[in-house]
Scaffold this motif. Structure first.
Motif, mmCIF file in Angstrom:
data_model
loop_
_atom_site.group_PDB
_atom_site.id
_atom_site.type_symbol
_atom_site.label_atom_id
_atom_site.label_comp_id
_atom_site.label_asym_id
_atom_site.label_seq_id
_atom_site.Cartn_x
_atom_site.Cartn_y
_atom_site.Cartn_z
ATOM 1 N N TRP A 152 39.791 33.583 40.498
ATOM 2 C CA TRP A 152 39.918 32.526 41.349
ATOM 3 C C TRP A 152 40.856 32.957 43.242
ATOM 4 O O TRP A 152 40.470 32.822 43.580
ATOM 5 C CB TRP A 152 41.262 31.648 40.311
ATOM 6 N N ALA A 153 41.311 34.295 42.791
ATOM 7 C CA ALA A 153 42.608 34.768 44.175
ATOM 8 C C ALA A 153 41.369 35.303 44.930
ATOM 9 O O ALA A 153 41.035 35.294 46.197
ATOM 10 C CB ALA A 153 43.151 35.947 43.592
ATOM 11 N N GLN A 154 39.631 35.978 43.920
ATOM 12 C CA GLN A 154 38.890 36.932 44.456
ATOM 13 C C GLN A 154 37.377 35.684 44.715
ATOM 14 O O GLN A 154 36.949 35.339 45.762
ATOM 15 C CB GLN A 154 38.447 37.549 43.935
ATOM 16 N N GLY A 155 37.861 34.644 44.153
ATOM 17 C CA GLY A 155 36.410 33.496 44.860
ATOM 18 C C GLY A 155 35.387 33.978 43.666
ATOM 19 O O GLY A 155 34.542 33.991 44.267
ATOM 20 N N LEU A 156 35.394 35.015 42.930
ATOM 21 C CA LEU A 156 34.402 35.330 42.452
ATOM 22 C C LEU A 156 33.988 34.581 40.318
ATOM 23 O O LEU A 156 35.361 34.401 40.087
ATOM 24 C CB LEU A 156 34.195 36.967 42.476
#
Length: 125
Positions: A19-23
């Motif tokens: 989620w934090a990396q958008g990956l």
């Protein structure tokens, strides 16, 4: 919503959502007995991310083989990304493939033709 991880098996890819990396990353073969069951969590995560995160989403694929139901699931995922792109959200795909696997590069190129968002098909050694 947060990160999630699905362990890969002989017949299903390892899937990881950060989620934090958008990956969202998928790696391995995909010919599970029940692709709906496998990909349902992926659809849910993508939908939640696109609705809530407000940041770019990048899908990184290292898929080697997909059966018909997995191809349908990937079409549905790309449809979600296409709708998000048309709504102004930043989405992108990188499909990394081994040069010796011609079937996968052909499949990736076919998917790319139907997408207007950034979609790279990249050879790796």
């Amino acid at each position: 919503m947060n990160d999630f991880s699905i362990a890969g098996t002989q017949s299903s890819p390892a899937i990881r959502g950060d989620w934090a990396q958008g990956l969202l990353a998928m790696q391995g073969d995909s010919y599970p007995e029940n692709s709906y069951e496998l990909f349902h969590q992926v659809f849910t995560w993508i939908e939640a991310y696109l609705a809530d995160a407000g940041r770019p989403l990048h899908l990184e694929l290292r898929l080697l083989y997909l059966n018909t139901s997995s191809i349908k699931a990937m079409m549905d995922i790309f449809d979600l990304l296409e709708a998000a792109h048309l709504a102004g959200k930043a989405v992108s795909v990188s499909w990394l493939y081994d040069q010796r696997n011609e079937r996968v590069v052909e499949l990736a190129e076919e998917f790319k033709e139907d997408c207007t968002f950034p979609f790279d098909v990249v050879s790796h050694d």
